[in-house]
Scaffold this motif. Structure first.
Motif, PDB file in Angstrom:
ATOM      1  N   GLU A 248       0.815  -1.206   0.000  1.00 23.67           N
ATOM      2  CA  GLU A 248       0.000   0.000   0.000  1.00 23.67           C
ATOM      3  C   GLU A 248       0.856   1.266   0.000  1.00 23.67           C
ATOM      4  N   ASN A 249       1.953   1.256   0.753  1.00 18.86           N
ATOM      5  CA  ASN A 249       2.829   2.425   0.833  1.00 18.86           C
ATOM      6  C   ASN A 249       4.206   2.132   0.245  1.00 18.86           C
ATOM      7  N   TYR A 250       4.239   1.252  -0.734  1.00 16.77           N
ATOM      8  CA  TYR A 250       5.512   0.782  -1.284  1.00 16.77           C
ATOM      9  C   TYR A 250       6.370   1.928  -1.810  1.00 16.77           C
ATOM     10  N   PHE A 251       5.775   2.874  -2.555  1.00 14.57           N
ATOM     11  CA  PHE A 251       6.556   3.923  -3.215  1.00 14.57           C
ATOM     12  C   PHE A 251       6.991   5.042  -2.272  1.00 14.57           C
ATOM     13  N   SER A 252       6.571   4.970  -1.030  1.00 12.89           N
ATOM     14  CA  SER A 252       7.076   5.917  -0.037  1.00 12.89           C
ATOM     15  C   SER A 252       7.949   5.224   1.006  1.00 12.89           C
ATOM     16  N   THR A 253       8.234   3.949   0.759  1.00 15.84           N
ATOM     17  CA  THR A 253       9.062   3.169   1.677  1.00 15.84           C
ATOM     18  C   THR A 253      10.534   3.343   1.307  1.00 15.84           C
ATOM     19  N   PRO A 254      11.421   3.489   2.294  1.00 16.80           N
ATOM     20  CA  PRO A 254      12.866   3.561   1.988  1.00 16.80           C
ATOM     21  C   PRO A 254      13.300   2.359   1.159  1.00 16.80           C
ATOM     22  N   LYS A 255      14.274   2.583   0.276  1.00 16.05           N
ATOM     23  CA  LYS A 255      14.680   1.554  -0.679  1.00 16.05           C
ATOM     24  C   LYS A 255      15.088   0.231  -0.021  1.00 16.05           C
ATOM     25  N   PRO A 256      15.850   0.213   1.087  1.00 21.01           N
ATOM     26  CA  PRO A 256      16.205  -1.082   1.688  1.00 21.01           C
ATOM     27  C   PRO A 256      14.981  -1.908   2.094  1.00 21.01           C
ATOM     28  N   GLU A 257      13.980  -1.268   2.718  1.00 20.40           N
ATOM     29  CA  GLU A 257      12.768  -1.998   3.091  1.00 20.40           C
ATOM     30  C   GLU A 257      11.950  -2.352   1.857  1.00 20.40           C
ATOM     31  N   ALA A 258      11.946  -1.432   0.867  1.00 21.28           N
ATOM     32  CA  ALA A 258      11.201  -1.712  -0.365  1.00 21.28           C
ATOM     33  C   ALA A 258      11.773  -2.933  -1.071  1.00 21.28           C
ATOM     34  N   GLN A 302       6.661  -5.211 -12.669  1.00 23.26           N
ATOM     35  CA  GLN A 302       7.618  -4.337 -13.339  1.00 23.26           C
ATOM     36  C   GLN A 302       7.618  -2.940 -12.737  1.00 23.26           C
ATOM     37  N   SER A 303       6.442  -2.441 -12.354  1.00 23.04           N
ATOM     38  CA  SER A 303       6.371  -1.109 -11.739  1.00 23.04           C
ATOM     39  C   SER A 303       7.027  -1.103 -10.360  1.00 23.04           C
ATOM     40  N   LEU A 304       6.913  -2.224  -9.629  1.00 17.28           N
ATOM     41  CA  LEU A 304       7.578  -2.311  -8.331  1.00 17.28           C
ATOM     42  C   LEU A 304       9.094  -2.334  -8.492  1.00 17.28           C
ATOM     43  N   GLU A 305       9.537  -3.074  -9.494  1.00 14.88           N
ATOM     44  CA  GLU A 305      10.982  -3.168  -9.722  1.00 14.88           C
ATOM     45  C   GLU A 305      11.560  -1.849 -10.215  1.00 14.88           C
ATOM     46  N   GLN A 306      10.760  -1.103 -10.967  1.00 16.43           N
ATOM     47  CA  GLN A 306      11.225   0.181 -11.484  1.00 16.43           C
ATOM     48  C   GLN A 306      11.562   1.145 -10.349  1.00 16.43           C
ATOM     49  N   TYR A 307      10.785   1.083  -9.295  1.00 17.08           N
ATOM     50  CA  TYR A 307      11.035   1.959  -8.142  1.00 17.08           C
ATOM     51  C   TYR A 307      12.414   1.693  -7.541  1.00 17.08           C
ATOM     52  N   LEU A 308      12.829   0.436  -7.526  1.00 19.89           N
ATOM     53  CA  LEU A 308      14.126   0.082  -6.951  1.00 19.89           C
ATOM     54  C   LEU A 308      15.288   0.464  -7.866  1.00 19.89           C
ATOM     55  N   LEU A 309      15.047   0.433  -9.162  1.00 24.02           N
ATOM     56  CA  LEU A 309      16.129   0.664 -10.116  1.00 24.02           C
ATOM     57  C   LEU A 309      16.257   2.110 -10.541  1.00 24.02           C
ATOM     58  N   ASN A 310      15.150   2.842 -10.493  1.00 21.82           N
ATOM     59  CA  ASN A 310      15.123   4.192 -11.037  1.00 21.82           C
ATOM     60  C   ASN A 310      15.341   5.216  -9.937  1.00 21.82           C
ATOM     61  N   GLU A 311      16.385   6.038 -10.102  1.00 24.86           N
ATOM     62  CA  GLU A 311      16.638   7.107  -9.138  1.00 24.86           C
ATOM     63  C   GLU A 311      15.740   8.307  -9.390  1.00 24.86           C
ATOM     64  N   ASP A 312      15.208   8.400 -10.602  1.00 27.25           N
ATOM     65  CA  ASP A 312      14.345   9.525 -10.951  1.00 27.25           C
ATOM     66  C   ASP A 312      12.913   9.172 -10.597  1.00 27.25           C
ATOM     67  N   GLU A 313      12.440   9.711  -9.499  1.00 21.65           N
ATOM     68  CA  GLU A 313      11.115   9.345  -9.000  1.00 21.65           C
ATOM     69  C   GLU A 313       9.987   9.997  -9.791  1.00 21.65           C
ATOM     70  N   THR A 314      10.323  10.900 -10.719  1.00 23.85           N
ATOM     71  CA  THR A 314       9.264  11.528 -11.521  1.00 23.85           C
ATOM     72  C   THR A 314       8.619  10.532 -12.476  1.00 23.85           C
ATOM     73  N   ASN A 315       9.349   9.441 -12.768  1.00 25.76           N
ATOM     74  CA  ASN A 315       8.812   8.442 -13.697  1.00 25.76           C
ATOM     75  C   ASN A 315       8.004   7.356 -13.000  1.00 25.76           C
ATOM     76  N   LEU A 316       7.882   7.461 -11.691  1.00 29.12           N
ATOM     77  CA  LEU A 316       7.155   6.431 -10.957  1.00 29.12           C
ATOM     78  C   LEU A 316       5.654   6.609 -11.120  1.00 29.12           C
ATOM     79  N   PRO A 317       4.877   5.544 -10.941  1.00 24.05           N
ATOM     80  CA  PRO A 317       3.420   5.661 -11.032  1.00 24.05           C
ATOM     81  C   PRO A 317       2.877   6.615  -9.956  1.00 24.05           C
ATOM     82  N   SER A 318       1.806   7.298 -10.294  1.00 20.73           N
ATOM     83  CA  SER A 318       1.177   8.183  -9.317  1.00 20.73           C
ATOM     84  C   SER A 318       0.523   7.358  -8.218  1.00 20.73           C
TER      85      SER A 318
END
Length: 401
Positions: A248-258, A302-318
């Motif tokens: 539910e809060n995956y995209f606001s979770t710190p990368k190690p926990e994510a 794929q969207s979950l994995e993108q969050y871990l690989l992409n440093e540019d958070e502007t491309n993340l899903p809303s």
């Protein structure tokens, strides 16, 4: 002397072999087994000892419920009584008969699952974990017993994992209760990740309690499978709901926990496929209707994995898009997974009755009791590092002193 004339040693060897075969045949004879059970029960001078022997009798099928209930009710009398019961059941674990050992494991399982004193049972069991280590057990009295021996080894390993998870999480994630959903919904993220990671070895050990490939199905093995199946349904639903809550809060979770959440999600997809096979077994063996388990589309992963690989958070899903994606993650209702225990039919060649639904019991105060136990110092490993059963040694054996 002609080489065709029998020698004394050869005659003795032949006689010894025939005697051995006669003993195996006698051991598999139902009348002999019945007489031996009666004799052992008669040698017990107290009611609990008799109940232990009768609950783990040599007749095929599940333990007789009236004797199991005697033991369950006696657990309310305190730790001394529980220890007396465990001593009697451990003695049955050392028998050479696969039916007796399977039933002893089943009764121990019931003591943990179906009594309000399960915390005290757990306390008495922990110093005796080595009693479950029967990796070399083999009853070769018949082909059917040899097949049942496989279940003995798998079931004993499962019980080790069950106790290990209980010690690590301090919560009964494999028992349906009113506290299960609040525990999943309110636990801190890090604690929930650790708990869900901890239950994975128990799930894996449970999958090994299968009898689908056995040429002869032992009725007591079916009864043992039904108990493990009850646990697996609740454990899978715990993983199902827990992973959804973490996402539910995956995209606001710190990368190690994510990263750990992502690993759990991938493991959840694997577990979904495995537990589907268990439901197929339950349909064939127990008449339990399977639940259709589905998984989200690959684009969600794929969207979950993108969050871990992409440093540019502007491309993340809303956030709104993520909520829509979460709707594709199915949550299986607990009542669908649990079904009606009373409808389970466990066949028995000895005319045993189907298992009854366990009586409603009050919640154990496991947190109060288990907080006094020494906890493992190391943090829970990542899911990617968990590979239960590959070495043939349970995680309980690895973690417990």
């Amino acid at each position: 002397m002609s080489r065709h004339e029998p020698t004394f040693s050869g005659a003795m060897h032949k006689a010894s072999k025939e005697l051995h075969n006669a003993g195996k045949k006698l051991a598999s004879d139902d009348t002999f087994r019945f007489i031996k059970d009666k004799a052992q029960a008669a040698l017990e001078f107290d009611n609990l000892g008799k109940a232990c022997v009768k609950a783990t009798s040599r007749d095929h099928g599940p333990p007789k419920e009236k004797h199991v209930q005697t033991l369950l009710e006696a657990c309310h009398h305190g730790s001394a009584t529980i220890q007396e019961i465990l001593t009697g059941l451990f003695a049955r674990l050392h028998e050479k008969d696969a039916t007796v050992v399977l039933k002893a494991l089943m009764v121990l399982h019931r003591l943990l699952r179906d009594t309000a004193s399960s915390a005290k049972v757990f306390k008495c069991l922990m110093p005796n974990m080595n009693e479950f280590r029967v990796s070399r057990f083999m009853d070769d009295s018949s082909h059917e017993s040899m097949q049942a021996s496989q279940m003995v080894r798998a079931y004993a390993l499962y019980m080790e994992e069950k106790l290990c998870v209980l010690r690590t999480t301090r919560f009964e994630y494999d028992k349906p209760s009113a506290e299960l959903n609040p525990r999943i919904n309110n636990a801190p993220t890090k604690d929930l990740i650790n708990d869900l990671t901890a239950v994975l070895p128990q799930l894996e050990a449970g999958y090994k309690c299968t009898i689908r490939d056995q040429s002869v199905i032992h009725p007591t093995s079916v009864a043992a499978f039904s108990l493990v199946f009850k646990d697996l349904r609740v454990l899978y639903q715990t993983l199902n709901k827990g992973v959804l809550r973490l996402l539910e809060n995956y995209f606001s979770t710190p990368k190690p926990e994510a990263r750990r959440i992502f690993d759990l999600y991938k493991e959840y997809l694997i577990q979904t496929r495995k537990v589907s096979n268990v439901f197929n077994d339950a349909k064939d063996l127990l008449g339990q209707e399977p639940v259709e388990l589905t998984t989200p589309p690959e684009s969600f992963q794929q969207s979950l994995e993108q969050y871990l690989l992409n440093e540019d958070e502007t491309n993340l899903p809303s956030r709104s898009q993520h909520k829509m994606d979460l709707q594709s993650v199915p949550v299986v209702p607990l009542e669908d997974l649990i079904g009606d225990f009373g409808d389970m039919n466990v066949s028995s060649s000895s005319g045993g009755t189907p298992e009854k639904a366990p009586p409603t019991a009050r919640k154990d105060e496991l947190d109060d009791f288990l907080s006094t136990l020494e906890q493992p110092a190391a943090a829970a490993p990542s899911v990617a590092a968990v590979s239960p059963g590959q070495s043939g040694v349970s995680s309980a054996a690895r973690q417990l002193p």
